[in-house]
Design a protein around this motif. Structure first.
Motif, mmCIF file in Angstrom:
data_model
loop_
_atom_site.group_PDB
_atom_site.id
_atom_site.type_symbol
_atom_site.label_atom_id
_atom_site.label_comp_id
_atom_site.label_asym_id
_atom_site.label_seq_id
_atom_site.Cartn_x
_atom_site.Cartn_y
_atom_site.Cartn_z
ATOM 1 N N UNK A 350 0.081 67.211 -13.976
ATOM 2 C CA UNK A 350 0.022 66.191 -12.924
ATOM 3 C C UNK A 350 1.138 65.150 -12.954
ATOM 4 N N UNK A 351 1.994 65.161 -13.979
ATOM 5 C CA UNK A 351 3.113 64.223 -14.005
ATOM 6 C C UNK A 351 4.334 64.754 -13.259
ATOM 7 N N UNK A 352 4.291 66.021 -12.840
ATOM 8 C CA UNK A 352 5.415 66.618 -12.121
ATOM 9 C C UNK A 352 5.550 65.962 -10.750
ATOM 10 N N UNK A 353 6.772 65.545 -10.418
ATOM 11 C CA UNK A 353 7.038 64.856 -9.155
ATOM 12 C C UNK A 353 6.903 65.820 -7.975
ATOM 13 N N UNK A 354 7.025 65.267 -6.786
ATOM 14 C CA UNK A 354 6.845 66.060 -5.576
ATOM 15 C C UNK A 354 8.108 66.707 -5.055
ATOM 16 N N UNK A 355 9.189 66.663 -5.820
ATOM 17 C CA UNK A 355 10.448 67.266 -5.379
ATOM 18 C C UNK A 355 11.451 66.196 -5.007
ATOM 19 N N UNK A 356 12.565 66.632 -4.420
ATOM 20 C CA UNK A 356 13.625 65.722 -3.998
ATOM 21 C C UNK A 356 13.461 65.383 -2.519
ATOM 22 N N UNK A 357 13.613 64.144 -2.202
ATOM 23 C CA UNK A 357 13.441 63.665 -0.839
ATOM 24 C C UNK A 357 14.448 64.335 0.093
ATOM 25 N N UNK A 358 13.920 65.027 1.099
ATOM 26 C CA UNK A 358 14.721 65.658 2.139
ATOM 27 C C UNK A 358 15.850 66.522 1.569
ATOM 28 N N UNK A 359 15.533 67.270 0.516
ATOM 29 C CA UNK A 359 16.532 68.144 -0.103
ATOM 30 C C UNK A 359 15.826 69.411 -0.571
ATOM 31 N N UNK A 360 15.514 70.258 0.393
ATOM 32 C CA UNK A 360 14.742 71.461 0.082
ATOM 33 C C UNK A 360 15.508 72.399 -0.842
ATOM 34 N N UNK A 361 16.821 72.474 -0.695
ATOM 35 C CA UNK A 361 17.607 73.416 -1.502
ATOM 36 C C UNK A 361 17.542 73.054 -2.976
ATOM 37 N N UNK A 362 17.805 71.786 -3.290
ATOM 38 C CA UNK A 362 17.770 71.388 -4.700
ATOM 39 C C UNK A 362 16.335 71.346 -5.234
ATOM 40 N N UNK A 363 15.371 71.055 -4.367
ATOM 41 C CA UNK A 363 13.974 71.094 -4.796
ATOM 42 C C UNK A 363 13.599 72.503 -5.224
ATOM 43 N N UNK A 364 14.004 73.498 -4.462
ATOM 44 C CA UNK A 364 13.689 74.890 -4.776
ATOM 45 C C UNK A 364 14.318 75.317 -6.101
ATOM 46 N N UNK A 373 1.258 82.383 -17.244
ATOM 47 C CA UNK A 373 0.483 82.124 -18.454
ATOM 48 C C UNK A 373 0.262 80.643 -18.724
ATOM 49 N N UNK A 374 0.769 79.765 -17.854
ATOM 50 C CA UNK A 374 0.566 78.326 -18.031
ATOM 51 C C UNK A 374 -0.868 77.948 -17.702
ATOM 52 N N UNK A 375 -1.343 76.890 -18.300
ATOM 53 C CA UNK A 375 -2.683 76.384 -17.998
ATOM 54 C C UNK A 375 -2.709 75.617 -16.685
ATOM 55 N N UNK A 376 -1.601 74.997 -16.333
ATOM 56 C CA UNK A 376 -1.530 74.175 -15.122
ATOM 57 C C UNK A 376 -1.136 75.012 -13.917
ATOM 58 N N UNK A 377 -1.739 74.692 -12.783
ATOM 59 C CA UNK A 377 -1.380 75.346 -11.529
ATOM 60 C C UNK A 377 -0.251 74.572 -10.850
#
Length: 500
Positions: A350-364, A373-377
């Motif tokens: 849950x500490x993972x941010x929501x991505x980069x503002x208006x930057x879909x390419x770098x967010x991806x 195999x991670x516990x987190x979804x």
């Protein structure tokens, strides 16, 4: 100790964590108790809400650590807007980029700073409000009922590699980060936390939030010299100080009366690894203080910390996952790396941010689904950092993939070279860089602080301590090394200079 409640609350409810009559803030204006902090947050939020901005509008602030600057990170989200703090060290071109990129509807700043901006620096849809025009009176706005995933802030990276990019942080990101840090640092109501880091830096902002989550008092400091920090520790009786390695170097070069140094019970480090010599220096100068090395990145807030009891035996370690973080070591094919096997550090939870503002390419590129195999979804942050896990679960940082030096068929960690360079005391700061070499592919150049008189001694020691493929080919001595707006060594600027 703060209980580890995993329920995220709106970040603007933090003032309610403290006892109303106890001091929350100590600044040039005096003291403010938790009841006053709550009231001021509500008053500023009410003023913001009366400005006619659309829900979710971005409100930027470009201020030193004034009382208003300390309140805005909570007041802006309480008003239903998104806070965009701008580092006060930035200049007009960088500020203009952040205003345009974020689509800021309002900038709150000081007259002197506003005067440095040109007309084209300010988007047509953005209005400038001076700090003294913000009203601190009237009926306070009550705490928000925002959901945990509601966007609360956009924090722009320092821009040391390319133009700054905005990291989107939710109420849950900010709240759970505050609870996590307050818990593992064992902050208590009696603590007095000196804030020397910028509030636009996730490390600096969290220090304020985690202090209030523990019901303790926060003392912001705008400093010019390391001596200013010493005086402030004495003045406020600070028990806790957070820094980055270049700041610790400066503080260790400054005279500390024993009585003042002994105020400090807790030192926290992030933004770069502590060398063994720095650890030894901090131990000697601040014998009463517990030392907390930490590792993190804005996109995932923080990943790991090393408990103080393990620092002396494992000075090279970045520790284990902080509360609420899941840390994975992943092979290139996505499978789990074995103990002792290098892999990419991936941060989930849950500490993972929501991505980069208006930057879909770098967010991806950076935010991708966690391994099966991670516990987190959900999405995880693929850091690009290489680490190794030991048998006891402690992680050791190897280096960033894009910073690794490839020389004569070897992948060399610049951190390992830098640690070796400063270990003998010939210099206190160094940056290792790979530069193009027709024979080796890349050769190692070290930029270091000093006058060069001890270079023969340094070369002789490294010939003894490092294998031939890790030997620096050239040393560049400087009176000082460049730092970015967050006080960290500006590796990108040095690399650009050395490779141009």
């Amino acid at each position: 100790m703060v209980p580890l409640d995993p329920t995220p609350y709106p970040i603007d409810t933090l003032p309610a964590r403290g006892i109303p009559s106890e001091v929350a803030l100590v600044d040039r204006a005096g003291t403010l108790d938790f009841a006053g902090l709550e009231r001021l947050t509500g008053e500023v939020a009410a003023w913001l809400g009366a400005q006619g901005l659309d829900p979710g509008a971005r409100v930027a602030s470009w201020l030193p650590k004034t009382r208003l600057a300390c309140v805005l990170p909570m007041a802006v989200p309480r008003a239903g807007f998104v806070h965009v703090p701008i580092n006060p060290m930035l200049k007009r071109a960088q500020v203009a980029h952040i205003l345009a990129d974020s689509g800021a509807a309002q900038l709150i700043t000081q007259a002197g700073r506003a005067d440095t901006l040109e007309s084209l620096d300010i988007p047509e849809t953005c209005t400038i409000m001076l700090d003294h025009d913000v009203s601190w009176s009237g009926d306070p706005r009550p705490a928000s009922s925002a959901s945990g995933d509601t966007l609360a802030a956009i924090l722009y990276t320092s821009g040391s590699t390319g133009r700054p990019k905005g990291v989107m942080l939710s109420h849950a990101n900010l709240w759970l980060g505050a609870i996590s840090v307050a818990h593992y640092l064992a902050l208590e109501r009696s603590d007095r936390v000196l804030g020397v880091l910028p509030l636009s830096f996730d490390y600096g902002q969290n220090q304020m939030f985690s202090t209030w989550a523990a019901g303790a008092r926060y003392a912001p400091l705008n400093y010019l010299t390391a001596r200013d920090v010493v005086k402030a520790v004495d003045r406020v009786g600070a028990t806790t100080l957070a820094g980055v390695p270049p700041l610790w170097v400066q503080l260790l070069e400054t005279e500390w009366p024993d009585a003042v140094a002994n105020h400090l019970r807790r030192l926290t480090n992030s933004g770069g690894a502590l060398t063994t010599s720095l650890i030894a220096g901090l131990r000697a100068r601040f014998p009463q203080a517990d030392l907390y090395p930490m590792y993190g990145l804005t996109e995932a807030f923080r990943s790991t910390y090393l408990p103080p009891a393990l620092v002396d035996d494992h000075p090279e370690s970045i520790g284990r996952a902080i509360p609420f973080a899941e840390i994975l070591v992943v092979r290139p094919d996505g499978s789990r790396a074995e103990t002792g096997e290098p892999g990419e550090l991936v941060h989930a939870g849950p500490l993972v941010a929501g991505g980069y503002w208006q930057d879909a390419a770098r967010t991806t590129q950076r935010f991708r689904p966690a391994p099966a195999w991670a516990s987190s979804d959900g999405l995880a942050v693929w850091s690009g950092d290489t680490v190794v896990a030991a048998d006891d679960g402690l992680l050791r940082f190897i280096g960033r993939d894009d910073e690794m030096i490839k020389s004569a068929g070897n992948r060399i960690s610049p951190t390992e070279i830098e640690d070796a360079v400063v270990a003998g005391g010939e210099t206190v700061e160094a940056v290792a860089i790979g530069v193009a070499d027709p024979r080796l592919g890349q050769s190692i150049v070290v930029v270091l602080r000093g006058d060069g008189t001890r270079e023969p001694e340094l070369r002789a020691r490294l010939r003894r301590d490092l294998p031939s493929f890790q030997q620096p080919q050239r040393y560049v001595w400087r009176d000082d090394l460049p730092r970015n707006a967050n006080g960290k060594l500006d590796r990108a600027a040095l690399k650009a200079e050395m490779t141009s």
